[in-house]
Design an enzyme around this catalytic site. Structure first.
Site, PDB file in Angstrom:
ATOM      1  N   ASP A 156       0.793  -1.229   0.000  1.00  0.00           N
ATOM      2  CA  ASP A 156       0.000   0.000   0.000  1.00  0.00           C
ATOM      3  C   ASP A 156       0.825   1.278   0.000  1.00  0.00           C
ATOM      4  O   ASP A 156       0.318   2.341   0.353  1.00  0.00           O
ATOM      5  CB  ASP A 156      -0.965  -0.005   1.185  1.00  0.00           C
ATOM      6  CG  ASP A 156      -0.264   0.128   2.527  1.00  0.00           C
ATOM      7  OD1 ASP A 156       0.968  -0.080   2.587  1.00  0.00           O
ATOM      8  OD2 ASP A 156      -0.935   0.445   3.519  1.00  0.00           O
ATOM      9  N   GLU A 157       2.083   1.186  -0.416  1.00  0.00           N
ATOM     10  CA  GLU A 157       2.923   2.375  -0.373  1.00  0.00           C
ATOM     11  C   GLU A 157       3.966   2.311  -1.484  1.00  0.00           C
ATOM     12  O   GLU A 157       4.512   1.254  -1.772  1.00  0.00           O
ATOM     13  CB  GLU A 157       3.627   2.423   0.991  1.00  0.00           C
ATOM     14  CG  GLU A 157       4.270   3.708   1.316  1.00  0.00           C
ATOM     15  CD  GLU A 157       4.728   3.745   2.776  1.00  0.00           C
ATOM     16  OE1 GLU A 157       5.015   4.859   3.230  1.00  0.00           O
ATOM     17  OE2 GLU A 157       4.809   2.708   3.447  1.00  0.00           O
TER      18      GLU A 157
END
Length: 166
Positions: A33-34
């Site tokens: 998620d990054e």
């Protein structure tokens, strides 16, 4: 408790990655998620990195119903700091001309790699902010922290020359 659904997480991560790919090919994933995105030369020029970040965040919400935070800055280190500044659903901009004013008040525990043990060692030296860290000579930081001392010296000044690597 909700059981984890890693296949779903990966699928959504691929959706988000496809959104990133509309704006740049220079994407360095950090986790599901990054990621770092270099939009110096974007595929879609919206006039500013801030506008690109806003459009990406909107697209992520439209396609996944998930909020996203973004940090806009001239380097990876500052982008990470900025992305944490306005969570959970916001963005923060650190412009090059703002670095000298932004960094001094930043607590050292916000620096990458400064966990509780390093923060305690710095506190023993009377250092809790980047302003105080900036006062320590590079040679002293290198002596006390080894190679990480040079990194501390750079981070206290908002410096990071690492490129985004796809």
């Amino acid at each position: 408790f909700v059981p984890p659904d890693f296949s779903r997480y990966k699928a959504v991560s691929r959706q988000v990655r496809s959104i990133f790919e509309r704006y740049t090919h220079l994407i360095e994933p950090l986790s599901l998620d990054e990621a770092y995105l270099d939009v110096t030369t974007p595929l879609r020029d919206l006039g500013s990195a801030t506008a690109i970040a806003q459009e990406i965040r909107s697209a992520i919400f439209e396609q996944t119903q998930l909020t996203a935070s973004a940090g806009i800055a001239p380097n990876k280190f500052l982008a990470k700091i900025a992305s944490d500044w306005n969570k959970p659903d916001g963005q923060w901009l650190i412009r090059p001309q703002d670095i000298a004013e932004f960094m001094p008040s930043l607590p050292v525990h916000k620096l990458n790699g400064v966990g509780p043990a390093t923060a305690a060692r710095l506190a023993a030296l009377g250092v809790s902010t980047c302003s105080q860290l900036q006062q320590l000579p590079l040679a002293e930081l290198a002596q006390r922290f080894g190679r990480f001392g040079e990194r501390l010296h750079q981070m206290a000044r908002g410096e990071d020359t690492r490129p985004v690597r796809s």
